[in-house]
Design an enzyme around this catalytic site. Structure first.
Site, mmCIF file in Angstrom:
data_model
loop_
_atom_site.group_PDB
_atom_site.id
_atom_site.type_symbol
_atom_site.label_atom_id
_atom_site.label_comp_id
_atom_site.label_asym_id
_atom_site.label_seq_id
_atom_site.Cartn_x
_atom_site.Cartn_y
_atom_site.Cartn_z
ATOM 1 N N GLU A 213 0.803 -1.218 0.000
ATOM 2 C CA GLU A 213 0.000 0.000 0.000
ATOM 3 C C GLU A 213 0.840 1.274 0.000
ATOM 4 O OE1 GLU A 213 -2.592 -0.572 3.360
ATOM 5 O OE2 GLU A 213 -4.101 -1.558 2.123
ATOM 6 N N GLU B 184 6.874 -21.766 8.241
ATOM 7 C CA GLU B 184 7.351 -20.896 9.329
ATOM 8 C C GLU B 184 8.437 -21.547 10.166
ATOM 9 O OE1 GLU B 184 4.743 -21.281 13.237
ATOM 10 O OE2 GLU B 184 3.547 -20.538 11.569
#
Length: 317
Positions: free
Chosen positions: A95, A126
């Site tokens: 963004e 992960e």
């Protein structure tokens, strides 16, 4: 399989010590409550998040100042995380270009499991404590960069490994966790440990933990961009008009900050090749596009300084 049993036992012991994994007796009846009461209770939990973030203001400010200083030297901000935490970083990075007119390489989001993990779970990604290091090496990480590791538990191997490698390069390292005394906090230069407590649904760290992460990363980029001169009077002046709505917003921004008419604003934006900041400078000072662009360059892109250097022309009576 005694080794596996021991590892499971150790992991269960670790999880039992984390506030984000805790259960509370008052939530045992959630499935029996009316919807309105569920909304009230969940909202009450969410309200605690902003207060928890506020308690880490000193650490957040230190991170913003460190990030800003490195941005000014040409450095980058790189988020690393897994699952929800990784997606929060990717979202914030994606963004920045339309909001602040930044190059996509200035703020980067890395997620365990790669692009696929943005939309789908990538099992065990992960747990790879070398994957983030490989990605950071691929980006040519340097001491001018900042790496922000995000992990609700504060112990995600992908994040721990990435931060450890980053710190070894001399890069600024920042940890965002939802538990105090976190492993990533110990590895990083700056630990932002927002203790959000038990989740509304035990262990679902996409809830309060995820909200806290979003609030913190919002501040890291927004406040550093403000300090870089990406806003003026609290308005985005480096946004990119990539669609019809943003073009209209650009025109409105110019009219509001200069007092120009819609037609004048549109003409100035055209002369400025769509740059809101440049159009504002031209209208407020009467400078031509080339002169205004040079003034902005001399002022390191800070509109307020460029206006002062050029001299704001008097408003018409």
């Amino acid at each position: 399989m005694p080794n596996d049993d021991n590892r499971l036992h150790d992991l269960l012991e670790v999880l039992s010590s984390l506030g984000t994994e805790a259960s509370t007796t008052e939530r045992g009846d959630l499935d029996l409550l009316p919807t309105a009461e569920l909304v009230r209770r969940m909202n009450a939990e969410d309200r605690r998040v902003a207060e928890a973030v506020a308690e880490r203001s000193v650490e957040i400010a230190a991170a913003v100042d460190g990030i800003t200083a490195r941005f000014r030297r040409g450095g980058r901000l790189i988020y690393i995380g897994a699952g929800t935490a990784g997606r929060v970083g990717v979202l914030d990075a994606s963004e920045c270009p339309p909001t602040f007119g930044t190059d996509p390489s200035m703020v980067i989001g890395l997620i365990a499991g790669g692009e696929t993990a943005i939309r789908s779970a990538v099992e065990n990604a992960e747990d790879d404590d070398h994957a983030a290091e490989a990605s950071l090496r691929g980006l040519g990480l340097s001491a001018e960069d900042t790496v922000v590791g995000i992990s609700a538990s504060g112990r995600t191997p992908y994040v721990v490994g990435g931060l450890a490698f980053a710190r070894g390069t001399g890069a600024l390292t920042v940890a965002i966790a939802s538990n105090a005394g976190s492993e990533i906090g110990e590895v990083a230069d700056i630990a932002i440990e927002v203790v959000t407590g038990p989740e509304f649904i035990s262990g679902s760290t996409r809830l309060k933990s995820g909200t806290a992460q979003k609030l913190v990363v919002n501040m890291l980029t927004t406040l550093s961009m403000i300090k870089l001169g990406k806003t003026y009077h609290g308005v985005m002046v480096d946004l990119l008009a990539t669609n019809e709505k943003l073009h209209a917003r650009s025109v409105r921004t110019v009219t509001e900050l200069t007092g120009a008419s819609v037609d004048e604003a549109a003409a100035a934006l055209a002369a400025a090749e769509g740059s809101v900041k440049l159009a504002i400078l031209m209208l407020l000072t009467g400078a031509g596009a080339a002169s205004a662009a040079n003034a902005l360059h001399e002022a390191d892109g800070i509109l307020r300084l460029a206006i002062a250097a050029q001299g704001e022309r008097p408003a018409p009576e």
